[in-house]
Design a protein around this motif. Structure first.
Motif, PDB file in Angstrom:
ATOM      1  N   GLU A   1      28.352  44.110 -30.542  1.00 33.11           N
ATOM      2  CA  GLU A   1      28.738  42.864 -29.883  1.00 33.11           C
ATOM      3  C   GLU A   1      28.720  43.031 -28.376  1.00 33.11           C
ATOM      4  O   GLU A   1      29.421  43.898 -27.832  1.00 33.11           O
ATOM      5  CB  GLU A   1      30.130  42.416 -30.343  1.00 33.11           C
ATOM      6  CG  GLU A   1      30.218  42.101 -31.828  1.00 33.11           C
ATOM      7  CD  GLU A   1      31.611  41.648 -32.236  1.00 33.11           C
ATOM      8  OE1 GLU A   1      32.486  41.533 -31.352  1.00 33.11           O
ATOM      9  OE2 GLU A   1      31.836  41.418 -33.442  1.00 33.11           O
ATOM     10  N   ASP A   2      27.908  42.230 -27.707  1.00 32.47           N
ATOM     11  CA  ASP A   2      27.854  42.139 -26.248  1.00 32.47           C
ATOM     12  C   ASP A   2      27.808  43.524 -25.591  1.00 32.47           C
ATOM     13  O   ASP A   2      28.518  43.803 -24.627  1.00 32.47           O
ATOM     14  CB  ASP A   2      29.047  41.335 -25.731  1.00 32.47           C
ATOM     15  CG  ASP A   2      28.830  40.839 -24.300  1.00 32.47           C
ATOM     16  OD1 ASP A   2      27.671  40.712 -23.889  1.00 32.47           O
ATOM     17  OD2 ASP A   2      29.833  40.599 -23.589  1.00 32.47           O
ATOM     18  N   LEU A   3      26.930  44.373 -26.107  1.00 32.18           N
ATOM     19  CA  LEU A   3      26.860  45.764 -25.657  1.00 32.18           C
ATOM     20  C   LEU A   3      26.111  45.874 -24.335  1.00 32.18           C
ATOM     21  O   LEU A   3      25.008  45.348 -24.185  1.00 32.18           O
ATOM     22  CB  LEU A   3      26.161  46.609 -26.723  1.00 32.18           C
ATOM     23  CG  LEU A   3      25.977  48.088 -26.406  1.00 32.18           C
ATOM     24  CD1 LEU A   3      27.326  48.800 -26.376  1.00 32.18           C
ATOM     25  CD2 LEU A   3      25.044  48.738 -27.419  1.00 32.18           C
ATOM     26  N   ARG A   4      26.721  46.608 -23.421  1.00 34.34           N
ATOM     27  CA  ARG A   4      26.070  46.887 -22.140  1.00 34.34           C
ATOM     28  C   ARG A   4      26.208  48.372 -21.850  1.00 34.34           C
ATOM     29  O   ARG A   4      27.307  48.937 -21.931  1.00 34.34           O
ATOM     30  CB  ARG A   4      26.686  46.085 -21.001  1.00 34.34           C
ATOM     31  CG  ARG A   4      26.029  46.352 -19.632  1.00 34.34           C
ATOM     32  CD  ARG A   4      26.653  45.522 -18.524  1.00 34.34           C
ATOM     33  NE  ARG A   4      26.020  45.801 -17.245  1.00 34.34           N
ATOM     34  CZ  ARG A   4      26.378  46.797 -16.428  1.00 34.34           C
ATOM     35  NH1 ARG A   4      27.371  47.610 -16.772  1.00 34.34           N
ATOM     36  NH2 ARG A   4      25.745  46.986 -15.282  1.00 34.34           N
ATOM     37  N   VAL A   5      25.068  49.013 -21.515  1.00 33.46           N
ATOM     38  CA  VAL A   5      25.054  50.423 -21.154  1.00 33.46           C
ATOM     39  C   VAL A   5      24.254  50.572 -19.874  1.00 33.46           C
ATOM     40  O   VAL A   5      23.119  50.077 -19.775  1.00 33.46           O
ATOM     41  CB  VAL A   5      24.423  51.293 -22.257  1.00 33.46           C
ATOM     42  CG1 VAL A   5      24.342  52.752 -21.817  1.00 33.46           C
ATOM     43  CG2 VAL A   5      25.214  51.183 -23.558  1.00 33.46           C
TER      44      VAL A   5
ATOM     45  N   ASP B   1      21.730  45.384 -22.165  1.00 27.60           N
ATOM     46  CA  ASP B   1      22.484  44.318 -21.506  1.00 27.60           C
ATOM     47  C   ASP B   1      22.716  43.154 -22.475  1.00 27.60           C
ATOM     48  O   ASP B   1      21.781  42.416 -22.804  1.00 27.60           O
ATOM     49  CB  ASP B   1      21.704  43.820 -20.276  1.00 27.60           C
ATOM     50  CG  ASP B   1      22.524  42.878 -19.406  1.00 27.60           C
ATOM     51  OD1 ASP B   1      23.733  42.738 -19.650  1.00 27.60           O
ATOM     52  OD2 ASP B   1      21.939  42.286 -18.482  1.00 27.60           O
ATOM     53  N   GLY B   2      23.939  43.042 -22.977  1.00 26.84           N
ATOM     54  CA  GLY B   2      24.290  41.915 -23.833  1.00 26.84           C
ATOM     55  C   GLY B   2      23.695  41.998 -25.225  1.00 26.84           C
ATOM     56  O   GLY B   2      23.272  40.979 -25.789  1.00 26.84           O
ATOM     57  N   ILE B   3      23.672  43.201 -25.820  1.00 26.78           N
ATOM     58  CA  ILE B   3      23.086  43.382 -27.148  1.00 26.78           C
ATOM     59  C   ILE B   3      24.047  42.889 -28.227  1.00 26.78           C
ATOM     60  O   ILE B   3      25.201  43.323 -28.302  1.00 26.78           O
ATOM     61  CB  ILE B   3      22.747  44.864 -27.416  1.00 26.78           C
ATOM     62  CG1 ILE B   3      21.752  45.390 -26.377  1.00 26.78           C
ATOM     63  CG2 ILE B   3      22.211  45.046 -28.831  1.00 26.78           C
ATOM     64  CD1 ILE B   3      20.386  44.794 -26.466  1.00 26.78           C
TER      65      ILE B   3
ATOM     66  N   SER C   1      30.512  48.176 -21.598  1.00 21.56           N
ATOM     67  CA  SER C   1      31.278  47.055 -22.135  1.00 21.56           C
ATOM     68  C   SER C   1      30.716  46.716 -23.507  1.00 21.56           C
ATOM     69  O   SER C   1      29.619  47.146 -23.866  1.00 21.56           O
ATOM     70  CB  SER C   1      31.220  45.833 -21.209  1.00 21.56           C
ATOM     71  OG  SER C   1      29.883  45.379 -21.058  1.00 21.56           O
ATOM     72  N   GLY C   2      31.471  45.939 -24.270  1.00 23.75           N
ATOM     73  CA  GLY C   2      31.047  45.587 -25.610  1.00 23.75           C
ATOM     74  C   GLY C   2      31.507  46.613 -26.634  1.00 23.75           C
ATOM     75  O   GLY C   2      32.131  47.638 -26.291  1.00 23.75           O
ATOM     76  N   THR C   3      31.213  46.372 -27.892  1.00 20.45           N
ATOM     77  CA  THR C   3      31.681  47.243 -28.966  1.00 20.45           C
ATOM     78  C   THR C   3      30.559  47.581 -29.946  1.00 20.45           C
ATOM     79  O   THR C   3      29.637  46.793 -30.144  1.00 20.45           O
ATOM     80  CB  THR C   3      32.826  46.583 -29.762  1.00 20.45           C
ATOM     81  OG1 THR C   3      32.347  45.366 -30.354  1.00 20.45           O
ATOM     82  CG2 THR C   3      34.006  46.293 -28.863  1.00 20.45           C
ATOM     83  N   VAL C   4      30.693  48.763 -30.544  1.00 24.69           N
ATOM     84  CA  VAL C   4      29.835  49.197 -31.638  1.00 24.69           C
ATOM     85  C   VAL C   4      30.749  49.627 -32.777  1.00 24.69           C
ATOM     86  O   VAL C   4      31.586  50.516 -32.608  1.00 24.69           O
ATOM     87  CB  VAL C   4      28.941  50.377 -31.226  1.00 24.69           C
ATOM     88  CG1 VAL C   4      28.192  50.916 -32.438  1.00 24.69           C
ATOM     89  CG2 VAL C   4      27.958  49.953 -30.149  1.00 24.69           C
TER      90      VAL C   4
END
Length: 454
Positions: free
Chosen positions: A9-13, A22-24, A59-62
């Motif tokens: 959800e909303d993954l940013r690395v 960005d925003g995965i 940011s975001g979660t896995v």
């Protein structure tokens, strides 16, 4: 409907100022085989490393099986996710059984002994990956394909619900590619969930249930192969002019890369200069694994007489060559380039005005192709990736490649046509044709004594 095994959800690395993902947003259902596809630099490997917890998101979660990976210890994360890396090299002289037994480490306490469950898990993994015949051998004595199966066995011994693989077919011949993907399909059929980064779109379409297309660090598309591999999506993500059809044998989605309306040098070579029906020159291509497919179309469309080889039967480049009427030099699946085949390649190289070496992986099977290219007078070397990322032979291949690089024209794949034109034309002196016009003819080519005597 069951809950997703993997939820992103909303993954940013980011690494410093460079944002890689960005925003995965993505989900993976239990018991599915998902292929990560996209151009080099799209973030496929980074996403895999975030899924197994080795890279922390900005940011975001896995989440895997309802657990947030970033909140887990390395041992706890390794009970949920097992990874087969792209690099199969192992620095120490461990035997194969020791390597596979390492897969049980996440399940054992620091002072705990070897349990019956551990032993049974290792035996199952040895059988499933078909590496039992190697158990007493040092892993450093195995081929690249054999080492990969050992590392897959280690991952299976972890007994995790999720299996991640980073380009598992990149360094393998077509026989081992199919063998690896067939094994993964059987694991998924038995309930395992697998996510693999894979560069061959046609293999991905044939074996994967779903594809996740990454482009510029974002999800460009996710879904069944026929929904993801569309001509518009491939143009947007890869900047590729491609035709999407169905393979006549397998029925799977099949991607054929085409050249642009004109060769990438911008010239219209649909008819050679002066309206002459003769082709402007001969080009031999060394490729494999789909690395030469687009080059073949571009060079053929530019009017060159194109040859290619040696390739394995069933290779994507073999099929591409035949689809445009070329007759590739081939060997059987799994076979390397034998002396007779190398001689056939050398004859084509000797007859060529220029040799193009694609951005191909080099293993022991196709190293003779690279050696044969060193005899060419004019060489275009395609480098979309550093050679050390494609070298599975070691110092020997590095020496051969460096000897080529010292005198070759090194270009990105998009600039191959321009480089070929420059190399061939610079050695085509202009002579009077007796009518006030001018014609170009090839300059005499230096030939090695061994080839003059053939």
């Amino acid at each position: 409907m069951s809950d997703p095994l993997v939820s992103v959800e909303d993954l940013r690395v980011a690494f410093g100022s460079l944002t890689v993902l960005d925003g995965i947003d993505a989900t993976v259902e239990p018991g599915s085989f998902v292929g990560l596809v996209g151009p080099n630099g799209a973030g496929k490997t980074t996403l895999l490393r975030t899924l197994n917890g080795t890279v922390s998101p900005d940011s975001g979660t896995v989440s895997v099986a309802g657990e947030r990976i970033a909140d887990l210890s390395s041992r706890a994360a390794s009970r949920l996710v097992a990874t087969v890396p792209q690099d199969t090299s192992v620095a120490f002289e461990f035997d194969v059984r020791q390597i596979v037994e390492m897969g049980r480490n996440p399940h054992r306490s620091r002072f705990g002994g070897w349990s019956r469950a551990d032993a049974e898990a290792v035996e199952r993994a040895l059988d499933r990956a078909d590496v039992r015949e190697f158990v007493e051998r040092s892993i450093t004595t195995l081929s690249g394909g054999e080492r990969q199966r050992v590392l897959l066995a280690r991952a299976l011994a972890q007994e995790t619900p999720l299996l991640l693989l980073d380009e598992p077919t990149a360094s393998l011949d077509i026989n081992h590619q199919v063998r690896t993907l067939e094994l993964l399909r059987s694991l998924v059929a038995d309930g395992k969930t697998a996510i693999t980064a894979i560069h061959d779109l046609n293999l991905a379409a044939h074996y994967c249930d779903e594809l996740l297309l990454l482009s510029d660090g974002k999800v460009a598309a996710q879904g069944p192969p026929e929904a993801v591999l569309t001509e518009r999506a491939l143009e947007d993500a890869f900047d590729a002019n491609a035709v999407v059809s169905r393979h006549p044998v397998t029925g799977s989605v099949y991607v054929t890369a085409l050249p642009d309306g004109k060769p990438v040098d911008g010239t219209d070579r649909s008819e050679p200069a002066g309206g002459d029906s003769e082709r402007p020159g001969r080009v031999h291509v060394i490729g494999g694994g789909g690395t030469a497919a687009r080059l073949l179309y571009v060079l053929d469309a530019a009017g060159y007489e194109v040859t290619i080889g040696a390739l394995n039967e069933g290779d994507t480049d073999t099929e591409t060559a035949r689809s445009i009427g070329l007759d590739p030099v081939t060997v059987e699946p799994f076979a390397g380039v034998d002396p007779e085949t190398r001689a056939a390649v050398e004859r084509r190289i000797d007859a060529a005005d220029c040799v193009v070496v694609a951005d191909v992986e080099i293993g022991t099977g196709n190293l003779p192709n690279l050696r044969a290219a060193t005899a060419a007078d004019r060489v275009v070397l395609v480098e979309d990736r550093p050679f050390d990322e494609r070298n599975y032979v070691g110092e020997e291949a590095a020496r051969v490649y460096e000897s080529l690089r010292e005198r070759a024209r090194t270009v990105a794949s998009k600039d191959v046509s321009t480089a070929v034109v420059d190399l061939i034309d610079r050695d085509m002196p202009v002579h009077s044709d007796g009518t006030g016009g001018e014609t170009a003819e090839p300059a005499p080519r230096d030939r090695r004594p061994s080839e003059r005597s053939r």
